[in-house]
Design a protein around this motif. Structure first.
Motif, PDB file in Angstrom:
ATOM      1  N   LEU A   7       0.951  -1.161   0.244  1.00 19.87           N
ATOM      2  CA  LEU A   7      -0.407   0.081   0.005  1.00 19.87           C
ATOM      3  C   LEU A   7       0.792   1.425  -0.199  1.00 19.87           C
ATOM      4  O   LEU A   7       1.839   1.577   0.703  1.00 19.87           O
ATOM      5  CB  LEU A   7      -0.870  -0.482   1.719  1.00 19.87           C
ATOM      6  N   GLY A   8       0.668   2.162  -1.104  1.00 19.69           N
ATOM      7  CA  GLY A   8       1.769   3.095  -1.165  1.00 19.69           C
ATOM      8  C   GLY A   8       0.388   4.801  -0.789  1.00 19.69           C
ATOM      9  O   GLY A   8      -0.130   4.191  -0.243  1.00 19.69           O
ATOM     10  N   PRO A  30     -19.061   5.637   8.391  1.00 17.77           N
ATOM     11  CA  PRO A  30     -18.040   5.440   7.212  1.00 17.77           C
ATOM     12  C   PRO A  30     -17.164   5.948   7.986  1.00 17.77           C
ATOM     13  O   PRO A  30     -17.125   6.724   8.146  1.00 17.77           O
ATOM     14  CB  PRO A  30     -18.632   4.782   6.901  1.00 17.77           C
ATOM     15  N   ARG A  31     -15.138   5.236   8.270  1.00 21.73           N
ATOM     16  CA  ARG A  31     -14.629   6.092   7.997  1.00 21.73           C
ATOM     17  C   ARG A  31     -13.744   6.190   7.092  1.00 21.73           C
ATOM     18  O   ARG A  31     -13.379   5.398   6.382  1.00 21.73           O
ATOM     19  CB  ARG A  31     -13.736   5.641   9.571  1.00 21.73           C
ATOM     20  N   GLU A  32     -13.357   7.127   6.750  1.00 22.23           N
ATOM     21  CA  GLU A  32     -11.900   7.205   5.332  1.00 22.23           C
ATOM     22  C   GLU A  32     -10.702   7.271   5.237  1.00 22.23           C
ATOM     23  O   GLU A  32     -10.547   8.213   6.241  1.00 22.23           O
ATOM     24  CB  GLU A  32     -12.325   7.898   4.066  1.00 22.23           C
ATOM     25  N   ILE A  33      -9.677   6.692   5.010  1.00 17.36           N
ATOM     26  CA  ILE A  33      -8.400   7.044   5.979  1.00 17.36           C
ATOM     27  C   ILE A  33      -7.952   6.947   4.544  1.00 17.36           C
ATOM     28  O   ILE A  33      -6.861   5.443   3.889  1.00 17.36           O
ATOM     29  CB  ILE A  33      -7.171   5.903   6.625  1.00 17.36           C
ATOM     30  N   GLU A  34      -6.758   8.459   4.262  1.00 12.66           N
ATOM     31  CA  GLU A  34      -6.152   8.332   3.096  1.00 12.66           C
ATOM     32  C   GLU A  34      -4.671   7.980   3.711  1.00 12.66           C
ATOM     33  O   GLU A  34      -4.411   8.684   4.021  1.00 12.66           O
ATOM     34  CB  GLU A  34      -6.657  10.107   2.857  1.00 12.66           C
ATOM     35  N   PHE A  35      -4.017   6.713   2.793  1.00  8.66           N
ATOM     36  CA  PHE A  35      -2.568   6.890   3.765  1.00  8.66           C
ATOM     37  C   PHE A  35      -1.744   8.285   3.203  1.00  8.66           C
ATOM     38  O   PHE A  35      -1.154   8.401   3.797  1.00  8.66           O
ATOM     39  CB  PHE A  35      -1.762   5.924   2.680  1.00  8.66           C
ATOM     40  N   ALA A  36      -2.153   8.758   1.959  1.00  8.36           N
ATOM     41  CA  ALA A  36      -1.238  10.068   1.654  1.00  8.36           C
ATOM     42  C   ALA A  36      -1.017  11.183   2.989  1.00  8.36           C
ATOM     43  O   ALA A  36       0.060  12.130   3.162  1.00  8.36           O
ATOM     44  CB  ALA A  36      -1.568  10.916   0.345  1.00  8.36           C
ATOM     45  N   GLN A  37      -2.402  11.269   4.235  1.00 11.47           N
ATOM     46  CA  GLN A  37      -2.363  12.561   5.331  1.00 11.47           C
ATOM     47  C   GLN A  37      -1.582  11.126   6.352  1.00 11.47           C
ATOM     48  O   GLN A  37      -1.470  11.795   6.953  1.00 11.47           O
ATOM     49  CB  GLN A  37      -3.737  12.125   5.065  1.00 11.47           C
ATOM     50  N   ILE A  40       4.447   7.221   8.271  1.00  9.62           N
ATOM     51  CA  ILE A  40       5.333   5.820   8.244  1.00  9.62           C
ATOM     52  C   ILE A  40       4.204   4.821   9.613  1.00  9.62           C
ATOM     53  O   ILE A  40       4.202   3.586   9.381  1.00  9.62           O
ATOM     54  CB  ILE A  40       6.227   5.139   7.840  1.00  9.62           C
ATOM     55  N   SER A  41       4.905   5.696  10.459  1.00  3.42           N
ATOM     56  CA  SER A  41       4.289   5.381  11.761  1.00  3.42           C
ATOM     57  C   SER A  41       2.562   4.607  11.666  1.00  3.42           C
ATOM     58  O   SER A  41       2.843   3.736  11.635  1.00  3.42           O
ATOM     59  CB  SER A  41       4.369   5.560  13.569  1.00  3.42           C
ATOM     60  N   GLN A  42       2.036   5.745  11.626  1.00  3.75           N
ATOM     61  CA  GLN A  42       0.497   5.510  11.089  1.00  3.75           C
ATOM     62  C   GLN A  42      -0.041   4.106  10.301  1.00  3.75           C
ATOM     63  O   GLN A  42      -0.956   3.046  10.298  1.00  3.75           O
ATOM     64  CB  GLN A  42      -0.376   6.517  11.310  1.00  3.75           C
ATOM     65  N   ARG A  43       0.761   3.946   8.836  1.00  6.78           N
ATOM     66  CA  ARG A  43       0.741   3.379   8.140  1.00  6.78           C
ATOM     67  C   ARG A  43       1.147   2.006   8.560  1.00  6.78           C
ATOM     68  O   ARG A  43       0.158   1.102   8.203  1.00  6.78           O
ATOM     69  CB  ARG A  43       1.217   3.996   7.193  1.00  6.78           C
ATOM     70  N   THR A  44       2.161   1.632   9.037  1.00  6.73           N
ATOM     71  CA  THR A  44       1.931   0.478   9.411  1.00  6.73           C
ATOM     72  C   THR A  44       1.816   0.109  10.590  1.00  6.73           C
ATOM     73  O   THR A  44       1.073  -1.595  10.650  1.00  6.73           O
ATOM     74  CB  THR A  44       4.176   0.336  10.615  1.00  6.73           C
ATOM     75  N   ARG A  45       0.854   0.908  11.198  1.00  7.05           N
ATOM     76  CA  ARG A  45      -0.282   0.617  12.328  1.00  7.05           C
ATOM     77  C   ARG A  45      -1.343   0.336  11.507  1.00  7.05           C
ATOM     78  O   ARG A  45      -2.194  -0.665  12.143  1.00  7.05           O
ATOM     79  CB  ARG A  45      -0.661   1.550  13.416  1.00  7.05           C
ATOM     80  N   ILE A  46      -1.845   0.863  10.369  1.00  8.00           N
ATOM     81  CA  ILE A  46      -2.421   0.454   9.978  1.00  8.00           C
ATOM     82  C   ILE A  46      -2.504  -0.402   9.436  1.00  8.00           C
ATOM     83  O   ILE A  46      -3.527  -1.810   9.179  1.00  8.00           O
ATOM     84  CB  ILE A  46      -3.762   1.796   8.964  1.00  8.00           C
ATOM     85  N   CYS A  47      -1.726  -0.841   8.342  1.00 10.21           N
ATOM     86  CA  CYS A  47      -1.278  -2.100   7.884  1.00 10.21           C
ATOM     87  C   CYS A  47      -1.194  -3.472   8.544  1.00 10.21           C
ATOM     88  O   CYS A  47      -1.702  -4.479   7.977  1.00 10.21           O
ATOM     89  CB  CYS A  47       0.024  -1.784   7.207  1.00 10.21           C
ATOM     90  N   SER A  48      -1.079  -3.628  10.405  1.00 15.61           N
ATOM     91  CA  SER A  48      -0.616  -3.948  11.314  1.00 15.61           C
ATOM     92  C   SER A  48      -2.281  -4.319  11.261  1.00 15.61           C
ATOM     93  O   SER A  48      -2.459  -5.709  11.475  1.00 15.61           O
ATOM     94  CB  SER A  48      -0.164  -4.352  12.431  1.00 15.61           C
ATOM     95  N   ASN A  74      -8.623   0.316  -0.836  1.00 17.94           N
ATOM     96  CA  ASN A  74      -8.463   0.934  -2.805  1.00 17.94           C
ATOM     97  C   ASN A  74      -6.789   1.193  -2.621  1.00 17.94           C
ATOM     98  O   ASN A  74      -6.303   1.942  -1.588  1.00 17.94           O
ATOM     99  CB  ASN A  74      -8.988   2.256  -3.085  1.00 17.94           C
ATOM    100  N   TYR A  75      -6.650   0.305  -3.513  1.00 15.14           N
ATOM    101  CA  TYR A  75      -5.066   0.760  -4.432  1.00 15.14           C
ATOM    102  C   TYR A  75      -4.217   1.103  -5.181  1.00 15.14           C
ATOM    103  O   TYR A  75      -5.332   0.082  -6.401  1.00 15.14           O
ATOM    104  CB  TYR A  75      -4.545   0.215  -2.874  1.00 15.14           C
ATOM    105  N   ARG A  76      -3.263   1.249  -6.100  1.00 17.00           N
ATOM    106  CA  ARG A  76      -2.446   0.481  -6.783  1.00 17.00           C
ATOM    107  C   ARG A  76      -1.986  -0.517  -7.458  1.00 17.00           C
ATOM    108  O   ARG A  76      -1.015   0.209  -6.637  1.00 17.00           O
ATOM    109  CB  ARG A  76      -2.571   2.155  -7.960  1.00 17.00           C
ATOM    110  N   SER A  77      -2.025  -0.906  -8.066  1.00 21.26           N
ATOM    111  CA  SER A  77      -1.023  -2.199  -8.877  1.00 21.26           C
ATOM    112  C   SER A  77      -1.264  -2.497 -10.021  1.00 21.26           C
ATOM    113  O   SER A  77      -2.093  -2.558 -10.594  1.00 21.26           O
ATOM    114  CB  SER A  77      -2.181  -3.385  -8.217  1.00 21.26           C
ATOM    115  N   GLY A  78       0.252  -2.614 -10.256  1.00 26.32           N
ATOM    116  CA  GLY A  78       0.600  -2.136 -11.888  1.00 26.32           C
ATOM    117  C   GLY A  78       0.222  -1.252 -12.791  1.00 26.32           C
ATOM    118  O   GLY A  78      -0.131  -1.124 -14.074  1.00 26.32           O
TER     119      GLY A  78
END
Length: 107
Positions: A7-8, A30-37, A40-48, A74-78
């Motif tokens: 996830l980027g 509903p809650r919406e989380i945008e990784f751009a905001q 890295i610590s928050q992203r890691t915890r969300i991915c966990s 939702n993410y981009r792949s290839g």
């Protein structure tokens, strides 16, 4: 079993609570989380949290009056948009997922 994709910055996570006797949109909150905001610590915890939910994903969630958490990733792949949907029964949901839905923030 599903695996969590890489996830980027473009990734978005939408979390809602579904099911029950009455399907009332306001109760799904509903809650919406945008990784751009997120840092890295928050992203890691969300991915966990998401990885912990992979084994709890159930296609039978929401039958009868059972509530469940729906997680849309939702993410981009290839170079193309892609999407993963997980349904986690409310009675099996990890505390971190419930807290994230309740407050929109991680512990």
């Amino acid at each position: 079993m599903k695996t969590l994709p890489a996830l980027g910055d473009d990734a978005r996570v939408r979390l809602s609570r579904q099911g029950g006797f009455a399907a009332i949109h306001a109760l799904s909150r509903p809650r919406e989380i945008e990784f751009a905001q997120c840092d890295i610590s928050q992203r890691t915890r969300i991915c966990s949290v998401l990885e912990g939910c992979l084994t709890l994903d159930s296609t039978v969630s929401g039958r009868g009056d059972q509530r469940f958490y729906q997680i849309e990733v939702n993410y981009r792949s290839g170079g193309q948009e892609d999407r993963m949907v997980l349904k986690v029964p409310e009675d099996q949901a990890p505390g971190e997922l419930v807290h994230l839905w309740d407050t929109g923030q991680l512990l």
